[in-house]
Write an enzyme that holds these catalytic residues in place. Structure first.
Site, PDB file in Angstrom:
ATOM      1  N   PRO A 119       0.810  -1.234   0.000  1.00  0.00           N
ATOM      2  CA  PRO A 119       0.000   0.000   0.000  1.00  0.00           C
ATOM      3  C   PRO A 119       0.836   1.272   0.000  1.00  0.00           C
ATOM      4  O   PRO A 119       0.850   2.037   0.984  1.00  0.00           O
ATOM      5  CB  PRO A 119      -0.832  -0.143   1.272  1.00  0.00           C
ATOM      6  CG  PRO A 119       0.064  -0.912   2.198  1.00  0.00           C
ATOM      7  CD  PRO A 119       0.793  -1.896   1.318  1.00  0.00           C
ATOM      8  N   CYS A 120       1.485   1.559  -1.113  1.00  0.00           N
ATOM      9  CA  CYS A 120       2.325   2.750  -1.211  1.00  0.00           C
ATOM     10  C   CYS A 120       1.517   4.034  -1.087  1.00  0.00           C
ATOM     11  O   CYS A 120       2.080   5.094  -0.787  1.00  0.00           O
ATOM     12  CB  CYS A 120       3.120   2.729  -2.514  1.00  0.00           C
ATOM     13  SG  CYS A 120       2.130   2.512  -4.006  1.00  0.00           S
TER      14      CYS A 120
END
Length: 222
Positions: A179-180
């Site tokens: 989950p950048c």
């Protein structure tokens, strides 16, 4: 051993009967579709596309796990073309159970903002050691939480590597699973995002997860 000259009850040889039996089995297992390529179900690698509240998404996988997650492009056609161009040797096929579970998790995350994708297997064979470490830390950031590039660099033991962390995020092949979008700039800004519509998509993902209320409370303190 089949005695080829022996006759069966209908005047055919036992060899004829054996051949017909084999043909029936082969025909049952491999149906003929004129002009259509038949792809095995649950292939060890492939592509799949699926609808979400964000738009059409896609995944690619190998026998090791997901090799990519594709977020929506400007159109469904563009989304399909983008993922296929990244993996031209892969073909759309029925995903195996583990991949289907990942797809279900992505759908749920984009719907409720609360799905846990930390158990999804990834094929990281094309990554360097630094990227693997960065992505492992990023996967520990739960929905609704955020961190910063600098905080992740410090957690890696290299506080000066914030820019390198940001570059790793920009090349992340597994958005949502890694989950950048939960990693922000240290100055309180949103940072960048490489998906279509850039930061606007990042903000939309964070709103789905209810992260605005915890924006000033990163998981890793810098």
């Amino acid at each position: 051993m089949i005695a080829c000259g022996m006759l069966g009850p209908h005047g055919e040889t036992l060899r004829d009967r054996a051949v017909r039996a084999v043909l029936r089995v082969v025909g049952h297992r491999r149906p003929h579709c004129a002009g259509q390529r038949v792809t095995p179900l649950n292939a060890s690698r492939g592509l799949a596309f699926f609808d979400t509240t964000l738009g059409l998404c896609g995944v690619a996988w190998s026998e090791r796990g997901l090799t990519a997650v594709q977020l929506p492009e400007s159109s469904a056609t563009a989304t399909r073309a983008r993922l296929r161009s990244r993996f031209p040797e892969f073909v759309p096929t029925t995903p195996p159970r583990a991949v289907q579970q990942a797809i279900d998790g992505i759908r749920e995350l984009l719907s409720s903002g609360r799905a846990d994708l930390s158990a999804v297997s990834l094929d990281e064979s094309a990554l360097g050691e630094f990227e693997r470490r960065v992505y492992a830390l990023t996967r520990a950031i739960a929905p609704g939480q955020t961190s910063t590039y600098g905080a992740l660099a410090a957690a890696l033991g290299d506080p000066g590597a914030a820019r390198a962390v940001g570059q790793a995020m920009g090349h992340n092949p597994f958005p949502l699973v890694v989950p950048c979008h939960r990693v922000l700039a240290a100055d309180g800004g949103w940072g960048g995002f490489s998906a279509a519509d850039g930061v606007a998509t990042k903000l939309r993902l964070l709103r789905i997860e209810g992260a605005e209320a915890v924006r000033q409370m990163p998981l890793f303190e810098s």
